[in-house]
Every structure is written in C-alpha cells, then in structure tokens.
Design a protein around this motif. Structure first.
Motif, PDB file in Angstrom:
ATOM      1  N   ALA A 321       0.816  -1.217   0.000  1.00  0.00           N
ATOM      2  CA  ALA A 321       0.000   0.000   0.000  1.00  0.00           C
ATOM      3  C   ALA A 321       0.849   1.267   0.000  1.00  0.00           C
ATOM      4  O   ALA A 321       0.381   2.342  -0.380  1.00  0.00           O
ATOM      5  N   VAL A 322       2.102   1.150   0.412  1.00  0.00           N
ATOM      6  CA  VAL A 322       2.975   2.320   0.560  1.00  0.00           C
ATOM      7  C   VAL A 322       3.668   2.656  -0.758  1.00  0.00           C
ATOM      8  O   VAL A 322       4.322   1.813  -1.369  1.00  0.00           O
ATOM      9  N   ASP A 323       3.526   3.902  -1.180  1.00  0.00           N
ATOM     10  CA  ASP A 323       4.223   4.401  -2.373  1.00  0.00           C
ATOM     11  C   ASP A 323       5.497   5.109  -1.908  1.00  0.00           C
ATOM     12  O   ASP A 323       5.489   6.282  -1.527  1.00  0.00           O
ATOM     13  N   ARG A 324       6.603   4.398  -1.935  1.00  0.00           N
ATOM     14  CA  ARG A 324       7.850   4.935  -1.400  1.00  0.00           C
ATOM     15  C   ARG A 324       8.405   6.067  -2.242  1.00  0.00           C
ATOM     16  O   ARG A 324       9.087   6.966  -1.727  1.00  0.00           O
ATOM     17  N   ASN A 325       8.149   6.046  -3.539  1.00  0.00           N
ATOM     18  CA  ASN A 325       8.593   7.152  -4.394  1.00  0.00           C
ATOM     19  C   ASN A 325       7.903   8.451  -3.988  1.00  0.00           C
ATOM     20  O   ASN A 325       8.537   9.506  -3.896  1.00  0.00           O
ATOM     21  N   ASN A 368       1.382  -1.937  -5.099  1.00  0.00           N
ATOM     22  CA  ASN A 368       0.217  -2.405  -5.837  1.00  0.00           C
ATOM     23  C   ASN A 368      -0.997  -2.270  -4.922  1.00  0.00           C
ATOM     24  O   ASN A 368      -1.255  -3.132  -4.080  1.00  0.00           O
ATOM     25  N   VAL A 369      -1.729  -1.161  -5.066  1.00  0.00           N
ATOM     26  CA  VAL A 369      -2.842  -0.872  -4.169  1.00  0.00           C
ATOM     27  C   VAL A 369      -3.958  -1.905  -4.299  1.00  0.00           C
ATOM     28  O   VAL A 369      -4.537  -2.342  -3.300  1.00  0.00           O
ATOM     29  N   ALA A 370      -4.263  -2.323  -5.524  1.00  0.00           N
ATOM     30  CA  ALA A 370      -5.336  -3.304  -5.721  1.00  0.00           C
ATOM     31  C   ALA A 370      -5.018  -4.618  -5.000  1.00  0.00           C
ATOM     32  O   ALA A 370      -5.876  -5.202  -4.325  1.00  0.00           O
ATOM     33  N   LYS A 371      -3.783  -5.071  -5.133  1.00  0.00           N
ATOM     34  CA  LYS A 371      -3.387  -6.310  -4.464  1.00  0.00           C
ATOM     35  C   LYS A 371      -3.345  -6.113  -2.953  1.00  0.00           C
ATOM     36  O   LYS A 371      -3.685  -7.035  -2.187  1.00  0.00           O
ATOM     37  N   ALA A 372      -2.944  -4.918  -2.516  1.00  0.00           N
ATOM     38  CA  ALA A 372      -2.911  -4.627  -1.081  1.00  0.00           C
ATOM     39  C   ALA A 372      -4.311  -4.740  -0.483  1.00  0.00           C
ATOM     40  O   ALA A 372      -4.497  -5.328   0.591  1.00  0.00           O
ATOM     41  N   LYS A 373      -5.297  -4.195  -1.178  1.00  0.00           N
ATOM     42  CA  LYS A 373      -6.681  -4.280  -0.697  1.00  0.00           C
ATOM     43  C   LYS A 373      -7.144  -5.724  -0.616  1.00  0.00           C
ATOM     44  O   LYS A 373      -7.816  -6.129   0.342  1.00  0.00           O
ATOM     45  N   TYR A 407       1.804  10.502   6.745  1.00  0.00           N
ATOM     46  CA  TYR A 407       1.698   9.895   5.422  1.00  0.00           C
ATOM     47  C   TYR A 407       1.197   8.452   5.530  1.00  0.00           C
ATOM     48  O   TYR A 407       0.291   8.046   4.801  1.00  0.00           O
ATOM     49  N   LEU A 408       1.777   7.684   6.445  1.00  0.00           N
ATOM     50  CA  LEU A 408       1.370   6.292   6.608  1.00  0.00           C
ATOM     51  C   LEU A 408      -0.090   6.201   7.051  1.00  0.00           C
ATOM     52  O   LEU A 408      -0.845   5.357   6.564  1.00  0.00           O
ATOM     53  N   GLN A 409      -0.473   7.082   7.957  1.00  0.00           N
ATOM     54  CA  GLN A 409      -1.858   7.097   8.430  1.00  0.00           C
ATOM     55  C   GLN A 409      -2.827   7.316   7.271  1.00  0.00           C
ATOM     56  O   GLN A 409      -3.782   6.562   7.066  1.00  0.00           O
ATOM     57  N   GLY A 410      -2.572   8.341   6.459  1.00  0.00           N
ATOM     58  CA  GLY A 410      -3.459   8.648   5.341  1.00  0.00           C
ATOM     59  C   GLY A 410      -3.451   7.569   4.281  1.00  0.00           C
ATOM     60  O   GLY A 410      -4.506   7.186   3.753  1.00  0.00           O
ATOM     61  N   THR A 411      -2.269   7.069   3.948  1.00  0.00           N
ATOM     62  CA  THR A 411      -2.136   6.069   2.893  1.00  0.00           C
ATOM     63  C   THR A 411      -2.844   4.767   3.248  1.00  0.00           C
ATOM     64  O   THR A 411      -3.587   4.201   2.436  1.00  0.00           O
ATOM     65  N   LEU A 412      -2.625   4.294   4.460  1.00  0.00           N
ATOM     66  CA  LEU A 412      -3.211   3.017   4.856  1.00  0.00           C
ATOM     67  C   LEU A 412      -4.721   3.120   5.007  1.00  0.00           C
ATOM     68  O   LEU A 412      -5.463   2.215   4.605  1.00  0.00           O
ATOM     69  N   GLY A 417      -8.763   0.472   3.735  1.00  0.00           N
ATOM     70  CA  GLY A 417     -10.136   0.445   4.231  1.00  0.00           C
ATOM     71  C   GLY A 417     -10.246  -0.387   5.498  1.00  0.00           C
ATOM     72  O   GLY A 417      -9.402  -1.222   5.802  1.00  0.00           O
ATOM     73  N   ASN A 418     -11.319  -0.151   6.262  1.00  0.00           N
ATOM     74  CA  ASN A 418     -11.560  -0.891   7.509  1.00  0.00           C
ATOM     75  C   ASN A 418     -10.383  -0.804   8.478  1.00  0.00           C
ATOM     76  O   ASN A 418     -10.091  -1.763   9.188  1.00  0.00           O
ATOM     77  N   VAL A 419      -9.710   0.330   8.494  1.00  0.00           N
ATOM     78  CA  VAL A 419      -8.591   0.498   9.402  1.00  0.00           C
ATOM     79  C   VAL A 419      -8.495   1.953   9.851  1.00  0.00           C
ATOM     80  O   VAL A 419      -8.753   2.884   9.082  1.00  0.00           O
ATOM     81  N   LYS A 420      -8.169   2.151  11.108  1.00  0.00           N
ATOM     82  CA  LYS A 420      -7.910   3.476  11.660  1.00  0.00           C
ATOM     83  C   LYS A 420      -6.545   3.446  12.322  1.00  0.00           C
ATOM     84  O   LYS A 420      -6.292   2.630  13.205  1.00  0.00           O
ATOM     85  N   VAL A 421      -5.665   4.321  11.858  1.00  0.00           N
ATOM     86  CA  VAL A 421      -4.301   4.388  12.390  1.00  0.00           C
ATOM     87  C   VAL A 421      -4.209   5.520  13.400  1.00  0.00           C
ATOM     88  O   VAL A 421      -4.465   6.681  13.077  1.00  0.00           O
TER      89      VAL A 421
END
Length: 548
Positions: A321-325, A368-373, A407-412, A417-421
């Motif tokens: 889920a993390v876009d390191r670039n 890969n966001v789709a695979k992460a989901k 950044y991690l909070q917003g990205t995840l 979905g279904n998660v609160k950081v």
C-alpha cells in the motif's frame, strides 16, 4: 546500531527559519571558506559529547570523535575497503577460520608517547565485553570465544578469547568462523585503550579530554566533560604523518539545522549537517552533498500472537500500500531514496554475483494498491477481525517522523479500508520502552549498520535476539541464519546463499516494511577535499585537507 531518529529528524522550525532556509535555495551562499589558514577546519556535532570511554558509552557523537582521533586494528580506506591500522596488514584467519593473529606496528604510539601494545587491545576488549560495561555494545563481541558467557555474567572478562602473545602480537580465537570479522575491526567498540591511562584514572577514564590519550592521527583537547566545543590537535606520535594534512579540527555542538546552515553561510563551519525543512529548502544549493549511509528507516510490525500483524497477509498488504517514491519525493523531499529491502543499499556487495546485495534482492513487486486491498481483506478474514481495525503507530516526536507517520496514516486508511491508524509520537526514551515492552502494533525505527555485512541487519530478527521486538519467528529465516554462522560460515558460496534466503524470507513474510534509505545532507566548503564519507561507519576527516 539502533540510532535515534532525531539524529536526522528536523526540529520544529519557526516561520523565520523556513524563510531563511528557502532564501538560500537558489544555490547561492556567502563565503563558505571557514578557516583563516589551510591547516585547520571547523566541524559540527548535532548532540552533546558525553564520554570518550568506548567501554562505557556509545552514541554517534562519541563515535564520530573517536573515529577521527583513535585507530583500531584496521581502518577504512577511501574505497571503503578494510585497510591496515594499528595492525601491519589485513590478515587471513587460520584454524579453519577461527583464529586471527595480528602483528601490531612496532612504531605505533599513543599521544603521550606510550607504545601501543597487544595488551592495550586485550584489556580494552575485556572492559567492553564485561557484563558491567555500560555501553550497550558488549553483544558486538559475540562469536569471540566466551564472549556471550562473559556478557551474561557467567564468566570473568579475562576468559575472553583474545590474548597478547607478546608486546606486538594479538591473537583472537573465535567460537565459529565469522566472514565479517575483519569488517568489524573498524568499529570504535574494538578500539584499544592505553592500559596505563585506564589504570591511572579508573572509573573517571574518558570523562574529559585530559583523562584519555589517542593512538590515531589526532588527540582530543579542551573538552571538560560538559562543554559544547573542543579541538582535535594533530598527534605528533601517529605512525603515518605523511597521510595527515591538517593540524587542527575544531568541533562544536550545533543542534539546530538552520543554525548549522547560518554558521556555514558565515564561514564558521566547513561541513554542516542539515535536515528537515532546512534540507528541503536547500536541495539546489551548490554546496550541498548527499551522503548515502547504510541505514534503513522502516516500520516494524508486531508479529506477536494476539496482535493484528500476527497475520502475514495483513503485513504484506501494508508494504504494497505504501508508495515509497511519493514518500521520498514529495513528503521528505530532502534527498532520501526509497528502500525496498531491510538490508540497506550500499551495505555490501554479494561476492558470488558482484552485485549490491540490496539491489539484487529487491522484490519484483513493491507497490500495488489493488493487491494490497485484496490481501488486507483476506487477512482480516483469516484473523477473524471484523469492523474497523484500530492500529497504534508509535514513533519519535521529531518533525520528520511525524510527517512520515501522517503519510502512513493517510495512505493506509485510504488504500486499505476498515482500518484506523492512531499516531503516538513520543519522546525517544518512551518509544524505546514501548518497543522493548511490545506495546505497539507497528512502530517507526532505523537500523544503521555497524559493519558491512547483511548479518548485522538480520541478526536482530532472529528468534532469540533481545532486540527482536517484533517477535518475528520464521523457521526458514532462523535456519538460514544458523547455517550462515555455523556450518556455512567458512564457505563463501553457501554463506551468501544463506544471506539471500534470509532476505527472501523477509520479502515474503514482511515482519518489517522498509521505507527509505538513510541519507545525510551536508553543506561542504568547496575547498575541503579528502573527506571519506563511508556508507558504513563514521565520516573520516583524518586525511582531509583545504585547497590553497
């Protein structure tokens, strides 16, 4: 070495600071020639100097000072290769890789004129490996005969497998072959101590510059034990006078990046380390130099039973889920580079392939966001987690760490979905206590290499390592590490196959999620040459010089 994030983290800056930094971002700066003569330079440290006793203290500032005033058996050359130091040559082990015999330079002397002897190494190591040592670095001697038992208080330090055969011959016996042993010998933890001086000052050894002597190119003077500036003066007894060009290195503590920039612009520093907002605003400065360090900033996922990240698919989902670039280019914007493996880039070359180890072990899929989901959804079902999953992200309270946490909070939350950081940015000591107590779901941290081998990274993730705060336990990973340090230690091909297996298992099981590589931003006087910026170890100014 687990370095505090604040070593690179920018401090909270006022608007005037931001404007000052941005005003110089056009590449122009005032005269950056600090020294009035060509035989001295001015440098900074970003934290206080607290000791010069490498047996009872260890932090980056002290090691920086010792790196430029002391010398061990070996030193690093300008190509980052192990080169002779107090030892006359780089030796090969005997006894199936378990015995090293070092012949010391007969003309090596301490700054007070005492001869450097094998006993100085033996006694220093015995102090450092002792269970009474306060440096926290007695574990680094593990592998030397009886070191573990000594560190655990089960044997006397005199039982360590290091002995003085004669005044200039040191013999070290290992419990098993250690392919990286020679690389370890550049560490300040293995530096000698003048036995006579230690005996004279006892517990006060190294508490100020008058209570320590140096065997390296310079000696420390003017440090009272509490002041924030001191000097390194040329050691007239150093064996290689021709290699040393400077007569003096002035050091001062500068804790604020903007202050460091201003001192550099005024010509009062020849090398200023900047970070955070200041570094972001100076990326086009003509004097800026990015120094790649063999360190990885990463998120450690708590694998302990009962924790959400005990599930492998949830861990894999976080990584994808993390876009390191985006993180390095747009959030950090300070020259940092994406990291895709736990082992840092530039740490070591795999001798069986000739490739940078981290580069050759980069996963084929990194974002890969789709695979992460998909993985996140599957993992929630496997872990029987329903509704919104609340996760606590722990990190230091400096500005850069907070920005990465946001950044991690917003990205995840957006990508999974279904998660609160929930962010917990706390003082470093509090964070350390939470890590050691397993009081986190995931946390932000850094591992900076002690020596140039992947084993230095992997060892803290093995099953029984006391720093395995993530409670990671993978049979294949542990087996590879056991083989690498026992049956395969003396077999180069087999050893590096084990290293690749270990990194492959981390790529697959993802107990830690690499984020970005450690990069230092330096403003450097263009006349200052000969600095050896090592990816592993401290920056070496002992061969530096100023052009006339």
């Amino acid at each position: 070495m687990r370095k505090n994030r604040v070593l690179l983290g920018g401090l909270a800056l006022t608007l005037s600071v931001v404007l000052t930094a941005c005003a110089s971002a056009n590449g122009k700066s005032s005269d950056s020639s600090s020294s009035s003569s060509t035989d001295k330079i001015s440098l900074m440290q970003d934290t206080d100097l607290l000791s010069l006793d490498n047996s009872n203290y260890a932090d980056l500032t002290m090691w920086n000072v010792l790196e430029n005033s002391m010398e061990g058996l070996y030193r690093q050359d300008s190509s980052n290769k192990v080169a002779p130091g107090m030892a006359e040559s780089v030796v090969k082990p005997t006894n199936n890789g378990k015995t090293y015999t070092f012949h010391l330079r007969p003309n090596a002397k301490w700054s007070n004129g005492d001869a450097v002897t094998a006993t100085d190494f033996v006694k220093s190591w015995q102090r450092s490996v002792s269970a009474k040592s306060k440096s926290g670095y007695n574990y680094i001697f593990s592998g030397i005969k009886n070191a573990d038992q000594i560190s655990n208080g089960k044997m006397a330090p005199t039982q360590l497998g290091a002995k003085a055969v004669n005044a200039h011959t040191l013999q070290v016996n290992l419990e098993h072959p250690m392919p990286y042993f020679s690389k370890m010998m550049i560490l300040p933890a293995f530096f000698p101590q003048d036995t006579k001086v230690v005996q004279k000052y006892g517990s006060k050894y190294g508490t100020n510059s008058n209570r320590v002597v140096s065997d390296g190119p310079f000696k420390v003077t003017g440090w009272t034990g509490t002041n924030d500036n001191w000097k390194l003066l040329r050691n007239p007894h150093y064996y290689d006078q021709k290699a040393v060009h400077l007569k003096e290195i002035d050091m001062q503590v500068v804790k604020d990046a903007n202050t460091a920039h201003n001192l550099f612009a005024k010509g009062q520093l020849d090398d200023a380390t900047i970070s955070g907002v200041t570094a972001q605003g100076l990326q086009k400065n003509k004097d800026l130099r990015h120094v790649q360090k063999a360190g990885t900033y990463y998120v450690r996922l708590n694998n302990k039973a009962g924790k959400p990240f005990n599930n492998q698919k949830l861990r894999q989902a976080v990584s994808l889920a993390v876009d390191r670039n985006h993180l390095t280019k747009d959030v950090l914007a300070d020259g940092s580079k994406p990291a895709y493996t736990y082992v840092a880039q530039g740490l070591a070359t795999d001798p069986t392939t000739g490739k940078d180890f981290a580069t050759e072990m980069t996963p084929t899929e990194t974002h890969n966001v789709a695979k992460a989901k998909q993985l996140w959804s599957q993992g929630l079902k496997e872990a029987n987690l329903k509704g919104t999953v609340n996760l606590t992200l722990v990190g230091d309270d400096d500005t850069v760490t907070k920005n990465v946490a946001q950044y991690l909070q917003g990205t995840l939350q957006q990508n999974l979905g279904n998660v609160k950081v929930n962010m917990q940015n706390l003082p470093t000591k509090t964070v350390s206590n939470k890590e050691a107590g397993g009081q986190f779901d995931f946390d932000q941290t850094l591992w900076l290499a002690d020596f140039g081998d992947p084993e230095n990274f992997f060892s803290i993730l093995t099953k029984d390592n006391p720093q395995n705060y993530a409670h990671y336990e993978d049979p294949q990973f542990n087996a590879a590490m056991k083989d690498a340090t026992t049956s395969n230690a003396a077999n180069t091909g087999a050893y590096w196959k084990d290293m690749r297996t270990a990194q492959s298992r981390l790529n697959a099981t993802m107990p830690v999620v690499p984020l970005y590589s450690m990069v230092e931003s330096h403003l450097v006087n263009p006349k200052l040459k000969g600095i050896e910026y090592h990816p592993v170890g401290e920056n070496d100014y002992t061969r530096a010089y100023l052009e006339k």
